[in-house]
Enzyme design. Sequence first.
Site, PDB file in Angstrom:
ATOM      1  N   ASP A 132      21.843   3.312  45.069  1.00  0.00           N
ATOM      2  CA  ASP A 132      22.290   3.411  46.459  1.00  0.00           C
ATOM      3  C   ASP A 132      21.096   3.427  47.400  1.00  0.00           C
ATOM      4  O   ASP A 132      20.577   4.499  47.735  1.00  0.00           O
ATOM      5  CB  ASP A 132      23.131   4.679  46.626  1.00  0.00           C
ATOM      6  CG  ASP A 132      23.718   4.824  48.016  1.00  0.00           C
ATOM      7  OD1 ASP A 132      23.761   3.821  48.756  1.00  0.00           O
ATOM      8  OD2 ASP A 132      24.132   5.953  48.359  1.00  0.00           O
ATOM      9  N   GLU A 166      20.902   4.092  57.228  1.00  0.00           N
ATOM     10  CA  GLU A 166      22.328   4.030  56.914  1.00  0.00           C
ATOM     11  C   GLU A 166      22.836   5.384  56.482  1.00  0.00           C
ATOM     12  O   GLU A 166      23.955   5.799  56.833  1.00  0.00           O
ATOM     13  CB  GLU A 166      22.564   2.993  55.812  1.00  0.00           C
ATOM     14  CG  GLU A 166      24.048   2.719  55.504  1.00  0.00           C
ATOM     15  CD  GLU A 166      24.617   3.562  54.382  1.00  0.00           C
ATOM     16  OE1 GLU A 166      25.817   3.389  54.073  1.00  0.00           O
ATOM     17  OE2 GLU A 166      23.893   4.405  53.811  1.00  0.00           O
ATOM     18  N   ASP A 195      26.498  -2.981  49.029  1.00  0.00           N
ATOM     19  CA  ASP A 195      26.037  -1.601  48.969  1.00  0.00           C
ATOM     20  C   ASP A 195      26.469  -0.996  47.641  1.00  0.00           C
ATOM     21  O   ASP A 195      27.672  -0.805  47.403  1.00  0.00           O
ATOM     22  CB  ASP A 195      26.647  -0.827  50.146  1.00  0.00           C
ATOM     23  CG  ASP A 195      26.042   0.555  50.332  1.00  0.00           C
ATOM     24  OD1 ASP A 195      25.267   0.994  49.458  1.00  0.00           O
ATOM     25  OD2 ASP A 195      26.358   1.199  51.346  1.00  0.00           O
TER      26      ASP A 195
END
Length: 436
Positions: A132, A166, A195
């Site tokens: 991630d 983000e 993502d």
Amino acid sequence: MFSKKSTLSLASALLLTGTLLSPLTASAAPAATVAAPDIPVANVQAHLTNLQSIATANSGNRAHGRPGYRASIDYVKAKLDAVGFQTSLQQFTSSGATGWNLIADWPGGDPNNILMLGGHLDSVTAGPGINDNGTGSSGILEVALTVAAQQFQPAKHLRFGWWGAEELGLVGSTFYVNSLSSTEKAKIKTYLNFDMTGSPNPGYFVYAGASQPSGSVAVQQMLVDYYTSIGVQTELTEVGGRSDHAAFARAGIATGGTFAGAEVVKTAAQAAKWGGTSGVAFDRCYHRSCDTIDNVNVAALDRNTDAIAHALWTLAQGTPPPTGPKFENTADVTIPDLTTVESPITVSGVTGNAPAALAVGVDITHTYRGDLVIDLVAPDGTAFRLKSSGSDSGDDVVATYTVNASGEVANGVWKLRVQDVARQDTGRINGWSLQF
């Protein structure tokens, strides 16, 4: 989230040995639409290893405002600058710290018709953020590098984005979209977001087009069809405002993407469909210090990166979906070393000429696909080049090519011609198809 050698030329190979067929007759052929290449997962893994090294050297993370994030941006930018992208850094401030977006444009294409791909490059402060979202960021990077390596020049203009902050609430991507004038926003026709594409207990999720603002059902179906073509079932997911597509959706830009799962627990039904472990999160290390290079499922990373390439090559060329009948030949044809073989399909019952987007499905097993030259031969002998030989060291060719065959009468015997132009490796045609 808020992922053999050097080959001989065809001429040299034909001098070394005869072919199974008579020599080719040179002829000018209409160009085929370029098919998406297979993206070597080892290249994506190499980027992930570098991102891990950056995090390790910078307090274990690549978070907004930290040295590890800026080093990550510099790494990606240097790779793109070296192959001819036009890059720019967009600076913003969030939580009292400086953040950066990286925007990269591939020269060419219609500047009023932009296809954009993106994903966030920052991690949380707790860990290096390799799944991630090192996975999505690295997959997009390798696809962009492949665009440059192949000197791909589609009709649409290609733009890529790597977003900062983000993890603090989609800050970087929102800043970018809000910085665009209405005219510039209108030029971006589709934004694709990637993502977390290598979750260790992976699922295969496609953004649901109909259930989110400006979601694209067409993009959704294109991605679902791709996974179906490689034998992977999918589920639709309502990502909502959890990732960087959100700002684009709010601006009325069509969006889509893929996702391998985060903190949600995999069900027994999903484990039966995808493998892995039920009752365990798709990513047990989500937003934790253990989101390291060891927290990646390589098969999922490979499949999802190839999906990124498929989406880009398909959408950038604007290939329309097939509407006519499908003809197949599923008989095996052996491809010996340094030979040329053909497999025929007889087309009948189709009125007029073939379409401008004739889809040619190819399924070839081969131990070194870089040896292969593949042509579609029309009933009148016109040859359409589907694939040239090269240094691609992967195995097999499983792909769909699109050919402008509108100058050819549809009915008659079409042939798939496959040439093995270098020594050592062999294979077979498992089957092929024509979708009118």
